[in-house]
Design a protein around this motif. Structure first.
Motif, PDB file in Angstrom:
ATOM      1  N   ASP A   6     -72.813   5.642  21.592  1.00  0.00           N
ATOM      2  CA  ASP A   6     -72.533   4.976  20.313  1.00  0.00           C
ATOM      3  C   ASP A   6     -72.752   5.940  19.147  1.00  0.00           C
ATOM      4  O   ASP A   6     -71.992   5.945  18.178  1.00  0.00           O
ATOM      5  CB  ASP A   6     -73.426   3.736  20.141  1.00  0.00           C
ATOM      6  N   LYS A   7     -73.796   6.762  19.258  1.00  0.00           N
ATOM      7  CA  LYS A   7     -74.077   7.712  18.162  1.00  0.00           C
ATOM      8  C   LYS A   7     -72.953   8.746  18.057  1.00  0.00           C
ATOM      9  O   LYS A   7     -72.516   9.100  16.969  1.00  0.00           O
ATOM     10  CB  LYS A   7     -75.439   8.384  18.417  1.00  0.00           C
ATOM     11  N   ALA A   8     -72.471   9.209  19.225  1.00  0.00           N
ATOM     12  CA  ALA A   8     -71.380  10.196  19.218  1.00  0.00           C
ATOM     13  C   ALA A   8     -70.142   9.583  18.556  1.00  0.00           C
ATOM     14  O   ALA A   8     -69.467  10.243  17.752  1.00  0.00           O
ATOM     15  CB  ALA A   8     -71.077  10.638  20.647  1.00  0.00           C
ATOM     16  N   LYS A   9     -69.867   8.323  18.871  1.00  0.00           N
ATOM     17  CA  LYS A   9     -68.696   7.659  18.263  1.00  0.00           C
ATOM     18  C   LYS A   9     -68.885   7.532  16.755  1.00  0.00           C
ATOM     19  O   LYS A   9     -67.971   7.788  15.986  1.00  0.00           O
ATOM     20  CB  LYS A   9     -68.515   6.272  18.885  1.00  0.00           C
ATOM     21  N   GLU A  10     -70.103   7.149  16.352  1.00  0.00           N
ATOM     22  CA  GLU A  10     -70.381   6.956  14.919  1.00  0.00           C
ATOM     23  C   GLU A  10     -70.119   8.252  14.137  1.00  0.00           C
ATOM     24  O   GLU A  10     -69.591   8.225  13.041  1.00  0.00           O
ATOM     25  CB  GLU A  10     -71.858   6.536  14.784  1.00  0.00           C
ATOM     26  N   TYR A  11     -70.454   9.382  14.732  1.00  0.00           N
ATOM     27  CA  TYR A  11     -70.295  10.669  14.044  1.00  0.00           C
ATOM     28  C   TYR A  11     -69.000  11.380  14.428  1.00  0.00           C
ATOM     29  O   TYR A  11     -68.788  12.523  14.048  1.00  0.00           O
ATOM     30  CB  TYR A  11     -71.493  11.584  14.360  1.00  0.00           C
ATOM     31  N   ASN A  12     -68.160  10.713  15.230  1.00  0.00           N
ATOM     32  CA  ASN A  12     -66.922  11.313  15.731  1.00  0.00           C
ATOM     33  C   ASN A  12     -67.152  12.710  16.306  1.00  0.00           C
ATOM     34  O   ASN A  12     -66.479  13.676  15.953  1.00  0.00           O
ATOM     35  CB  ASN A  12     -65.856  11.351  14.618  1.00  0.00           C
ATOM     36  N   THR A  13     -68.142  12.810  17.170  1.00  0.00           N
ATOM     37  CA  THR A  13     -68.478  14.089  17.769  1.00  0.00           C
ATOM     38  C   THR A  13     -68.601  13.906  19.280  1.00  0.00           C
ATOM     39  O   THR A  13     -68.408  12.805  19.797  1.00  0.00           O
ATOM     40  CB  THR A  13     -69.780  14.661  17.159  1.00  0.00           C
ATOM     41  N   TYR A  14     -68.912  14.994  19.992  1.00  0.00           N
ATOM     42  CA  TYR A  14     -69.048  14.867  21.440  1.00  0.00           C
ATOM     43  C   TYR A  14     -70.439  14.335  21.798  1.00  0.00           C
ATOM     44  O   TYR A  14     -71.365  14.355  20.992  1.00  0.00           O
ATOM     45  CB  TYR A  14     -68.712  16.161  22.171  1.00  0.00           C
ATOM     46  N   ASN A  15     -70.557  13.869  23.062  1.00  0.00           N
ATOM     47  CA  ASN A  15     -71.772  13.163  23.461  1.00  0.00           C
ATOM     48  C   ASN A  15     -73.035  14.015  23.304  1.00  0.00           C
ATOM     49  O   ASN A  15     -74.097  13.504  22.991  1.00  0.00           O
ATOM     50  CB  ASN A  15     -71.659  12.684  24.907  1.00  0.00           C
ATOM     51  N   ARG A  16     -72.907  15.343  23.558  1.00  0.00           N
ATOM     52  CA  ARG A  16     -74.113  16.176  23.448  1.00  0.00           C
ATOM     53  C   ARG A  16     -74.671  16.109  22.018  1.00  0.00           C
ATOM     54  O   ARG A  16     -75.873  16.009  21.819  1.00  0.00           O
ATOM     55  CB  ARG A  16     -73.819  17.637  23.814  1.00  0.00           C
TER      56      ARG A  16
END
Ligand code: NAD
Length: 416
Positions: free
Chosen positions: A385-395
């Motif tokens: 969810d955090k990766a989606k929120e920041y439009n970044t990869y999971n790492r």
């Protein structure tokens, strides 16, 4: 420009990026970019043939804001100060990512345990603890097994520590054998935790795990258990497996139990009937649904990231993917379950082992694995969810969560 492959520099680069994305000031990066303490020791040892040898050992204690530090001990010919520091940083982010009350550390000895006798291994284990006894302890820093170390080595280490302290202290070390206060489920914990993440990721991307094609690099504790769990619990099909000597491939599936027997008898996965031999490089580029690096760091780099042909990468190994490869995989829509989430099952059950050790009251394997599932599934959800929120990869999603938790603990203590 040549790609950065120094593990500690990579960990610092990742941290810098995470600080930038989450808007941290440079003071925060400076407070977190080096271990709190790094100890290097010289270990003198009489070998079986009468010769005298010296070995170099390390312990890197990265951050203790969230609790006693925790991290494995790796025995490997390629061990280095840089690698131990990087692994201790990743342990800090790992314990924070799964939200257990521990900091991060790591240890290692430059040696090749595969060429040593049992007596030599025991002497080395005890000597390492004698040198480091003042720096570790159940409420300070708690080691555990990692590459080429095992429950027997942990037992010798615990025993040496207790002799020095003149009292029982089972929670000084985890990954111990069951009769000495080990936890049920510890041996399979890393692979099981990774499998819980794979289950969630498969739901996320709409992949049916029944018959899903899996390739595994590394057939030690993490990789071999992953092959069994994914076959038995989810009916996945393992099509490729490798170890340090090379790889095997069969598009119709490989029986992990047969590979385990083969590896026990010959110390290699090579030579299995009905499987074609391939190199580790070819193995990583096989077309499959799930690729599991479960050996060493820097195996997916700028050089081969473009050729990775899978839907999910589940990083049981620490540091298998470089930052440049991460960018390429993200662009190519490969769903990466980052190391310090994917392989956190090991440290989570180590934490359960510490808790059980404090109380001298032990849980069943079912209880351990149910608790592990809850921790891993929660952590997975937070990260994705955090990766989606920041439009970044999971790492980066995982870094942002962990960084914020560590910063919060440091602020509350008045360190920042
Ligand atoms: P292990 O010593 O049990 O096994 C390591 C395996 O990697 C062996 O099969 C070895 O042959 C293979 N290997 C070594 N070099 C290789 C190469 N160049 N190519 C292919 N295979 C190679 O170690 P492990 O405990 O399974 O750890 C593997 C990885 O998982 C490491 O990165 C470790 O830090 C990580 N990890 C392990 C645990 C754990 O609980 N065991 C927890 C978290 C992370």
């Amino acid at each position: 420009m040549t790609e950065e492959l120094d593990p500690f520099k990579i960990s610092q680069k990742q941290l810098y990026e995470a600080c930038k994305i989450s808007g941290c000031v440079s003071d925060v990066y400076n407070a977190l970019n080096e271990p709190e303490r790094f100890v290097e020791v010289k270990l003198l040892m009489k070998m079986d043939d009468g010769s005298l040898k010296t070995f170099k050992g390390f312990r890197s204690q990265y951050n203790s804001a969230r609790g006693p530090m925790k991290g494995g001990i790796r025995w490997h010919p390629d061990e280095s100060a840089s690698l131990v520091k990087a692994l201790s940083a990743w342990m800090t982010w790992k314990t924070a990512c799964v939200d257990i009350p521990l900091g991060g550390a790591k240890g290692g000895i430059i040696c090749d345990p595969r060429t040593m006798s049992n007596r030599e291994l025991e002497t080395l284990a005890r000597s390492y603890i004698r040198q480091l006894a003042d720096f570790i302890g159940p409420n300070i820093d708690v080691p555990a097994p990692d590459v080429y170390t095992n429950p027997q080595i942990m037992a010798w280490m615990m025993d040496e520590y207790e002799k020095i302290m003149r009292k029982h202290a089972p929670s000084v070390i985890t990954g111990k054998p069951l009769p000495l206060g080990g936890s049920a489920g510890r041996l399979i914990a890393t692979a099981k935790g990774g499998a819980f993440c794979i289950r969630e990721a498969a739901k996320e991307i709409g992949l049916n795990l029944n018959g899903a094609k899996v390739v595994i690099q590394g057939f030690g504790n993490a990789g071999s258990w992953a092959s069994k769990i994914l076959t038995n619990d989810y009916n996945c099909k393992i099509i490729g497996i490798s170890d340090s000597k090379g790889g095997i491939y069969n598009k119709n599936g490989i029986d992990p139990t047969k590979v385990l027997v083969q590896k026990k008898e010959t110390s290699s996965v090579l030579g299995l009937k009905d499987a074609q031999e391939i190199s580790n490089k070819e193995l990583l580029e096989l077309e499959c649904d799930i690729l599991i690096p479960a050996a060493l760091e820097n195996v997916i780099t700028r050089k081969n990231a473009q050729n990775i042909n899978c839907k999910i990468i589940a990083e049981l190994a620490n540091g298998p993917t470089t930052p440049e490869a991460d960018e390429i995989l993200f662009k190519n829509d490969v769903f990466v379950i980052p190391d310090f989430l994917c392989n956190a099952g090991g440290v989570t059950v180590s934490y359960f082992e510490m808790v059980q050790g404090y109380y001298q009251y032990f849980w069943t394997e079912g209880e351990v694995l149910t608790a592990l599932d809850r921790v891993m599934t929660n952590a997975y959800r937070f990260v994705v969810d955090k990766a989606k929120e920041y439009n970044t990869y999971n790492r980066m999603g995982a870094y942002i969560i962990s960084l914020n938790r560590v910063i919060e603990a440091m602020r509350l203590r008045g360190w920042l």
